[in-house]
Design an enzyme around this catalytic site. Sequence first.
Site, PDB file in Angstrom:
ATOM      1  CD  GLU A   1      -0.561  68.904  50.418  1.00 16.27           C
ATOM      2  OE1 GLU A   1      -1.190  68.864  51.482  1.00 16.27           O
ATOM      3  OE2 GLU A   1      -1.098  68.783  49.291  1.00 16.27           O
TER       4      GLU A   1
ATOM      5  CE1 TYR B   1       1.905  81.142  56.716  1.00 24.80           C
ATOM      6  CE2 TYR B   1      -0.135  82.158  55.981  1.00 24.80           C
ATOM      7  CZ  TYR B   1       1.021  81.454  55.711  1.00 24.80           C
ATOM      8  OH  TYR B   1       1.287  81.061  54.416  1.00 24.80           O
TER       9      TYR B   1
ATOM     10  CE1 TYR C   1      -3.824  65.093  44.383  1.00 28.45           C
ATOM     11  CE2 TYR C   1      -5.737  65.965  43.249  1.00 28.45           C
ATOM     12  CZ  TYR C   1      -4.679  65.087  43.309  1.00 28.45           C
ATOM     13  OH  TYR C   1      -4.472  64.189  42.281  1.00 28.45           O
TER      14      TYR C   1
ATOM     15  CD  GLN D   1       1.215  85.892  47.901  1.00 26.38           C
ATOM     16  OE1 GLN D   1       0.304  85.196  47.448  1.00 26.38           O
ATOM     17  NE2 GLN D   1       1.722  85.686  49.104  1.00 26.38           N
TER      18      GLN D   1
ATOM     19  CG  HIS E   1      -2.746  82.174  48.594  1.00 20.59           C
ATOM     20  ND1 HIS E   1      -3.225  81.299  49.527  1.00 20.59           N
ATOM     21  CD2 HIS E   1      -1.585  82.666  49.108  1.00 20.59           C
ATOM     22  CE1 HIS E   1      -2.410  81.269  50.570  1.00 20.59           C
ATOM     23  NE2 HIS E   1      -1.398  82.095  50.325  1.00 20.59           N
TER      24      HIS E   1
END
Length: 363
Positions: A235, A256, A245, A77, A142
Site C-alpha cells: 500500500e 503466505y 489503516y 530483518q 517487521h
Amino acid sequence: MSQRLLPLLLALGASLAQAAPELETVVEGLKTPWAVAFLPDGQFLITERDGTMRTAKAGGKPSAPITGVPAVDAVVQGGLLDVVTDSDFARNRTIYFCFSEPGANKTNSTALARARLSEDSKRLTDVKVIFSQKPKIESRHHFGCRIVEMPDGKLMLSMGERFSQRDSAQTLDNHLGKIVRVGKDGSVPADNPFVNTPGALPEIWSYGHRNSQGLTLDDKGQLWEHEHGPMGGDELNLIKPKLNYGWPVISYGLNYDGTKVGDGIFAKAGMEQPIVKWVPSIAPSGLVRLKSAKYGPAWQGNFFIGSLKFGYLERVKLDADNRPMEQEKLFVDAGRMRDVREGPDGLLYLVLEAHGRIVRVKP
C-alpha cells in the site's frame, strides 16, 4: 512524408533519446546497505544492516566503521536501519537513526536514537535512545523503521507489527504496527491525537499498519507512507493523525499459505483505503516524492519507490485528488532497492542492497 513533418519527428526522437535516464554508481563495496543520508560536505552517510555506519565520497571507498553506534540485534530483518540528518545539521551535527534494539531473553524492538557526528565524521557522541517500541518481543521480522522530520520539527517513526503480533496493530496499548510522533528529545507532543485517550500510548500518531519501510513528505508537508502487504496488498497511504489503516482487518493480500487474511474483506467503515495498492506485492522499500525539476516536468512531484522483490524503481504519479494517473517500472532488474532518496543536487539516489552499491539516476 511531408517536408514539414520529418523535422518534427526527428526532433521528437532526439528528445526521447535525451530523456532516457541512466544509473551511475557513486559508492560500492558496501555490505547490505540499508539507508543513505547526505552531509553538507558532499559525503554520504550510510547504514549497513549488520550494525555498521560509514561515510563515503562519490567515487571513493567507504570509510572505516564510525564508532559509537549502539549494539543492534542484527537478525534476519533486524539491524541498523534508517538514518537522517537533523534539519540544522550544519550547525549541530545531529543525526537520528533507528535500529533493532536488543532486550532480555532474545527479545528486541525498534528504537530511535539521536547522536552527534564528530567533525571528522569518524565517531558518534552524545548517543541517546529517545524512543523504544513497546513491548519488546522475540521476533526477527517487521521492524519497519523509517524516520521523517516534520516541518514543525517533530520526528515521525514507522514501525512494523513484528509479524507474529499482527492483531496488536489494531490496539492502542502498544507500538506494534504504528507510526509514532515524538520531539527531538523523545518527549510526547501535547497535541498528539491519543494523549488523552485512556489506555493508549501517547506517542501513537496512526495505527493499523503492517510493515512500513517508506516514509516521506510532499510539497504541502503531508506525510506519506508505504507498507508491505502479505502475499499481495502492498500500500501507499496518505497518513493523517488518529486514523486506522486497517491491518489485519482489511487487506488486498492473502496469507503466505494462500488463505484469507481475517475475514477476507477489503474495506470496513472507519478504516482507510490505500491511495495505491499492489497485487502482486512488489515489496516496497524507500520512498521519496521528487521536488526537483532535474528530470523534467513529467517526473517532478512524482513518487519513487524501490522494489525489493523485483529489483526495479517504480514511479507513481497522482492527480490533484490523489488518484493514480501513471505507474511506470524503471531500471528493471537493477537489483533489490532498499532506499530511495533525493539528494541536495536534486537527483535520485538508490541503495542497491544485494549489490552493495549506491547509484545515482542521471538525467
